[in-house]
Design a protein around this motif. Structure first.
Motif, PDB file in Angstrom:
ATOM      1  N   ASP A   1       0.843  -1.193   0.000  1.00 58.59           N
ATOM      2  CA  ASP A   1       0.000   0.000   0.000  1.00 58.59           C
ATOM      3  C   ASP A   1       0.879   1.244   0.000  1.00 58.59           C
ATOM      4  O   ASP A   1       1.971   1.248   0.549  1.00 58.59           O
ATOM      5  N   GLU A   2       0.379   2.282  -0.628  1.00 59.18           N
ATOM      6  CA  GLU A   2       1.071   3.579  -0.698  1.00 59.18           C
ATOM      7  C   GLU A   2       2.462   3.450  -1.320  1.00 59.18           C
ATOM      8  O   GLU A   2       3.425   4.068  -0.856  1.00 59.18           O
ATOM      9  N   ILE A   3       2.560   2.684  -2.400  1.00 58.69           N
ATOM     10  CA  ILE A   3       3.869   2.424  -3.017  1.00 58.69           C
ATOM     11  C   ILE A   3       4.508   3.699  -3.569  1.00 58.69           C
ATOM     12  O   ILE A   3       5.731   3.788  -3.657  1.00 58.69           O
ATOM     13  N   ALA A   4       3.722   4.699  -3.873  1.00 60.26           N
ATOM     14  CA  ALA A   4       4.289   5.956  -4.372  1.00 60.26           C
ATOM     15  C   ALA A   4       5.118   6.667  -3.313  1.00 60.26           C
ATOM     16  O   ALA A   4       5.951   7.504  -3.642  1.00 60.26           O
ATOM     17  N   SER A   5       4.911   6.312  -2.041  1.00 60.74           N
ATOM     18  CA  SER A   5       5.696   6.968  -1.000  1.00 60.74           C
ATOM     19  C   SER A   5       7.168   6.578  -1.064  1.00 60.74           C
ATOM     20  O   SER A   5       8.009   7.221  -0.433  1.00 60.74           O
TER      21      SER A   5
END
Length: 173
Positions: free
Chosen positions: A54-58
């Motif tokens: 989850d939230e791989i763009a972070s």
């Protein structure tokens, strides 16, 4: 998350839920790398499995001009190395989720990595109806659900919301 869980359930395999933002909550680079490798090891242990990040763009993008470029390179290279290991020899499917795909490092999106991009729209009323049925099914099995519950009405009333919203409503109720 709901979609990735449903895929794992439908495949009859383990769902390993991790978060790139949780990886970042560690104190220093060594702990950050260890958190990443530990989660990938967990997915390997449960193989066949689906590892949901989850939230791989972070994880961000590498940029040599940034003050933290060494840190960023090490983190992204670690994730790339771990994903490549799955492709070569493991029975683990990696699914990443983000609302900001433009922030993902291009190396993560190359062929053989996270190269299939699927834009998931909000569920329609029929899908919301099924999502309610899924989250309420344990209560139905325990005979703790009113028999007058109309899933179609719930789906219609929830139009424009997500599966996560439905999960939260059920949990709250």
């Amino acid at each position: 998350t709901t979609l990735a869980k449903a895929i794992a359930r439908e495949c009859g395999i383990k769902f390993v839920n991790v978060s790139a933002s949780r990886w970042q909550s560690t104190d220093h680079l060594g702990q950050h790398i260890a958190a990443i490798t530990n989660d990938f090891a967990l997915a390997r242990r449960y193989a066949p499995s689906i590892m949901f990040i989850d939230e791989i763009a972070s994880l961000g993008k590498r940029n040599a001009d940034q003050d933290n470029s060494y840190y960023q390179n090490m983190v992204i290279n670690t994730v790339l190395q771990e994903i490549q290991g799955f492709i070569d020899k493991e029975k683990v499917i990696v699914i990443g989720a983000t609302n900001f795909d433009s922030l993902i490092d291009p190396a993560l999106m190359r062929a053989g990595r996270l190269d299939k991009v699927v834009h998931v729209k909000f569920p329609n009323t029929e899908a919301l109806e099924k999502i309610y049925e899924y989250y309420l099914s344990p209560y139905k099995e325990m005979d703790r659900l009113d028999k007058d519950i109309d899933f179609k009405t719930l789906g219609n009333l929830s139009f424009g919301l997500t599966g996560a919203d439905v999960e939260q409503f059920v949990r709250g109720a």
